[in-house]
Design an enzyme around this catalytic site. Structure first.
Site, PDB file in Angstrom:
ATOM      1  N   GLY A 185     -13.170 -22.322 -49.709  1.00 23.27           N
ATOM      2  CA  GLY A 185     -14.276 -21.638 -50.362  1.00 23.27           C
ATOM      3  C   GLY A 185     -14.647 -20.407 -49.575  1.00 23.27           C
ATOM      4  N   GLY A 235     -15.910 -18.666 -46.952  1.00 22.88           N
ATOM      5  CA  GLY A 235     -16.340 -19.038 -45.612  1.00 22.88           C
ATOM      6  C   GLY A 235     -17.032 -17.909 -44.876  1.00 22.88           C
ATOM      7  NE  ARG A 236     -13.136 -13.739 -43.863  1.00 27.10           N
ATOM      8  CZ  ARG A 236     -12.085 -13.100 -43.413  1.00 27.10           C
ATOM      9  NH1 ARG A 236     -12.209 -12.278 -42.414  1.00 27.10           N
ATOM     10  NH2 ARG A 236     -10.901 -13.282 -43.943  1.00 27.10           N
ATOM     11  CG  ASP A 251     -18.439 -15.760 -36.558  1.00 27.16           C
ATOM     12  OD1 ASP A 251     -17.659 -15.603 -37.528  1.00 27.16           O
ATOM     13  OD2 ASP A 251     -18.442 -15.009 -35.559  1.00 27.16           O
ATOM     14  N   GLY A 252     -18.488 -16.959 -39.942  1.00 22.81           N
ATOM     15  CA  GLY A 252     -18.755 -16.300 -41.222  1.00 22.81           C
ATOM     16  C   GLY A 252     -19.094 -14.827 -41.094  1.00 22.81           C
ATOM     17  CG  ASP A 312      -6.611 -18.650 -50.290  1.00 28.26           C
ATOM     18  OD1 ASP A 312      -5.446 -19.074 -50.142  1.00 28.26           O
ATOM     19  OD2 ASP A 312      -7.228 -18.028 -49.413  1.00 28.26           O
ATOM     20  CG  ASP A 356      -9.274 -12.008 -49.159  1.00 26.91           C
ATOM     21  OD1 ASP A 356      -9.856 -11.690 -48.116  1.00 26.91           O
ATOM     22  OD2 ASP A 356      -9.529 -13.030 -49.814  1.00 26.91           O
TER      23      ASP A 356
HETATM   24  P1  AMP Z   1      -8.303 -15.195 -45.854  1.00 28.25           P
HETATM   25  O1  AMP Z   1      -6.891 -15.631 -45.790  1.00 28.25           O
HETATM   26  O2  AMP Z   1      -8.654 -14.011 -45.011  1.00 28.25           O
HETATM   27  O3  AMP Z   1      -8.739 -15.009 -47.261  1.00 28.25           O
HETATM   28  O4  AMP Z   1      -9.167 -16.382 -45.254  1.00 28.25           O
HETATM   29  C1  AMP Z   1      -8.904 -17.716 -45.581  1.00 28.25           C
HETATM   30  C2  AMP Z   1     -10.168 -18.570 -45.533  1.00 28.25           C
HETATM   31  O5  AMP Z   1     -10.737 -18.573 -44.224  1.00 28.25           O
HETATM   32  C3  AMP Z   1     -11.226 -18.073 -46.487  1.00 28.25           C
HETATM   33  O6  AMP Z   1     -11.695 -19.160 -47.236  1.00 28.25           O
HETATM   34  C4  AMP Z   1     -12.306 -17.522 -45.591  1.00 28.25           C
HETATM   35  O7  AMP Z   1     -13.555 -17.729 -46.162  1.00 28.25           O
HETATM   36  C5  AMP Z   1     -12.122 -18.280 -44.282  1.00 28.25           C
HETATM   37  N1  AMP Z   1     -12.515 -17.453 -43.111  1.00 28.25           N
HETATM   38  C6  AMP Z   1     -11.816 -16.438 -42.575  1.00 28.25           C
HETATM   39  N2  AMP Z   1     -12.474 -15.872 -41.544  1.00 28.25           N
HETATM   40  C7  AMP Z   1     -13.643 -16.544 -41.413  1.00 28.25           C
HETATM   41  C8  AMP Z   1     -14.788 -16.445 -40.520  1.00 28.25           C
HETATM   42  N3  AMP Z   1     -14.896 -15.501 -39.564  1.00 28.25           N
HETATM   43  N4  AMP Z   1     -15.783 -17.324 -40.699  1.00 28.25           N
HETATM   44  C9  AMP Z   1     -15.710 -18.254 -41.665  1.00 28.25           C
HETATM   45  N5  AMP Z   1     -14.704 -18.411 -42.523  1.00 28.25           N
HETATM   46  C10 AMP Z   1     -13.657 -17.564 -42.406  1.00 28.25           C
HETATM   47 MG    MG Z   2      -9.337 -14.940 -48.928  1.00 27.54          MG
END
Ligand code: AMP
Ligand code: MG
Length: 488
Positions: free
Chosen positions: A87, A89-90, A122-123, A249, A259
């Site tokens: 989901g 996450g940030r 940390d999001g 995703d 992304d």
């Molecule tokens: P991405 O491949 O960059 O789309 O990231 C994959 C997943 O990791 C996504 O669901 C993001 O929400 C989560 N995510 C990446 N970086 C962070 C962060 N600094 N804090 C929290 N969640 C993260």
């Molecule tokens: Mg993503």
């Protein structure tokens, strides 16, 4: 009347696909970037609202009037492995705004703090990562590639730790929607067929309303996504763009590039080029992107298949054939892009081989992808010579060049007009890796001027402008291979 024309259809229609959540409170928000033209296009408040008011809204300090922030739920295949529970996450979806022309757009924060999906992280987002997404997404939009856009970057006033301390920021981005292949995978894995059907209807209404009347709606959606993804990846391949993390995703149902983490444009052309530090196996290398796109579409088909069969069992065969024949669909889009790049206005049977053979000859030459196509159009007035300096083996394109010349002779055009047509699709300016890196380092050190200049340059990617020659240059000799990180 509210200044923000929110109409939050997703939270109304798709209960269970999100969790209401609030952004973290920033310590001292300050506007770093604000996209006036995009705000005007969306009918949103602009700078007249006042810097501090904008800083408050676009950092999470003050609620944006009419917004209903939620963290979206989804699943995803990450580097080939299914993660059933993911989901935002940030990120945080603020809601949907209706632009003056009636079009609907998601507004989303990135870097606004931890959510129920942060898995201990940390999001947050560094200022450099936020600015990186800003310049990359705005460059893609200017290049005519479907893409999310960037509305604002607001520094939060905090420092966050990423091996070393960095200033943090919140990016506000704009998207046709944030529905992904992973949203369908999540619905199929946890909620069952009826939820997939509900999600399908929502996605069709939002992105492909012209297909709502089709007898098998989930099949219609699969067809539509196969089409927009073929078109999207063909554009990436025509521009030398490497997304870097094509997990399901990160694949938008709308067909927009989403992304912007470890993405980068090619310097030297190579099918195997990888920039991302985490892509050790080269799964998302430049030349892999069409294959991976199809693999991701298979994941969408798997999520939809029960719903497709529910309408008509025989349609599962139609879905199978659709995926089986997807390479031809992709190839048709790629060929259209390549014809334009090579100044071919008409269609001839040998065009696909001509385009493919150009790349076959270029493998191992380290030719700068972007400069090479400008050099090819340059030959229309100067002959083969301008190509030579881009090649390790100066003669490697001689045979191909003769074939291309013969092909051009089949549809004679004024050379200047043909060159102008080619230069209108072959950019002079892309966000060069070494320039992006330097501009971001300077921005983090407090000097935004190089970033603003770079943004200006890539916002008019096809225009020659006096004095900007250094922005069109390749990576300086001896620079190390560029590496990108999943810019958090
Ligand atoms: P991405 O491949 O960059 O789309 O990231 C994959 C997943 O990791 C996504 O669901 C993001 O929400 C989560 N995510 C990446 N970086 C962070 C962060 N600094 N804090 C929290 N969640 C993260
Ligand atoms: Mg993503």
């Amino acid at each position: 009347m509210s200044l923000w024309a929110f109409d939050n259809s997703l939270t109304r229609v798709l209960a269970g696909f999100y969790q209401p959540w609030q952004a973290a409170t920033p310590t001292a928000p300050k506007v770093v970037m604000f996209n006036d033209a995009l705000a005007a296009r969306l009918g949103l408040p602009g700078r007249e609202a006042g810097e501090d008011v904008l800083a408050g809204w676009l950092s999470g300090r003050d609620p944006v009037p009419g917004s209903e922030p939620v963290a979206l739920t989804y699943a995803g295949h990450q580097f080939g492995t299914f993660n059933p529970q993911m989901g935002d996450g940030r990120a945080l979806l603020l809601g949907e705004v209706i632009a003056p022309d009636g079009l609907r757009f998601d507004l989303q924060f990135k870097g606004s703090g931890a959510t129920p999906y942060s898995r201990g992280a940390d999001g947050k987002c560094t200022l450099a990562a936020a600015l990186r997404e800003y310049v990359m997404s705005e460059a893609m939009a200017a290049l005519g590639v479907p893409s999310t856009r960037s509305l604002a970057v607001v520094a939060t006033g905090e420092g966050i730790w990423r091996e070393t301390p960095h200033p943090a920021a919140v990016l506000t981005r704009v998207a046709a929607s944030h529905l992904r292949v992973g949203t369908f995978e999540w619905a199929a894995a946890h909620k069952g067929r009826e939820a997939v059907e509900q999600l399908t209807d929502y996605a069709l209404e939002r992105h492909f309303p012209e297909r709502l009347h089709e007898a098998n709606r989930p099949l219609a959606l699969l067809n539509a996504v196969c089409e927009v993804q073929a078109r999207l990846v063909a554009k990436w391949m025509a521009l030398g763009f490497v997304h870097g993390v094509m997990n399901t995703d990160n694949v938008a149902i709308s067909g927009e590039t989403i992304d912007y983490g470890p993405c980068a444009f090619l310097d030297g052309y190579s099918q195997g080029q990888v920039f991302s530090s985490i892509d050790r196996g080269g799964r998302y290398a430049f030349g892999q992107q069409p294959l991976v796109c199809r693999w991701n579409l298979y994941r969408l088909a798997s999520a939809l298949i029960e719903a497709i069969a529910e309408v008509d069992q025989a349609d599962t065969e139609a879905a199978r054939v659709m995926l089986e024949q997807w390479p031809e669909r992709y190839e048709a889009h790629w060929l259209r892009e390549m014809r334009a790049k090579l100044g071919l206005f008409e269609e001839r049977a040998g065009d696909l081989a001509l385009a493919q053979d150009l790349f076959a000859a270029l493998e191992g030459q380290q030719a700068d992808f972007t400069q090479l196509f400008r050099a090819i159009s340059g030959t229309l007035s100067a002959g083969y010579v301008p190509l030579e300096e881009h090649l390790t083996d100066r003669d490697v394109l001689r045979e191909w060049y003769a074939r291309w010349q013969a092909r051009l002779a089949e549809e004679p055009r004024d050379p200047a007009a043909r060159k102008a047509a080619m230069d209108a699709v072959n950019p002079l300016h892309i966000p060069r890796n070494h320039l992006v890196d330097a501009a971001l380092a300077q921005a983090e050190a407090g000097d935004l001027a190089p970033f603003l200049m770079l943004l200006d340059v890539v916002s008019r990617p096809f225009d020659f402008r006096e004095g900007l020659e250094r922005y069109a240059g390749g990576a300086p000799d001896g620079s190390p291979n560029h590496v990108t990180y999943c810019g958090t």
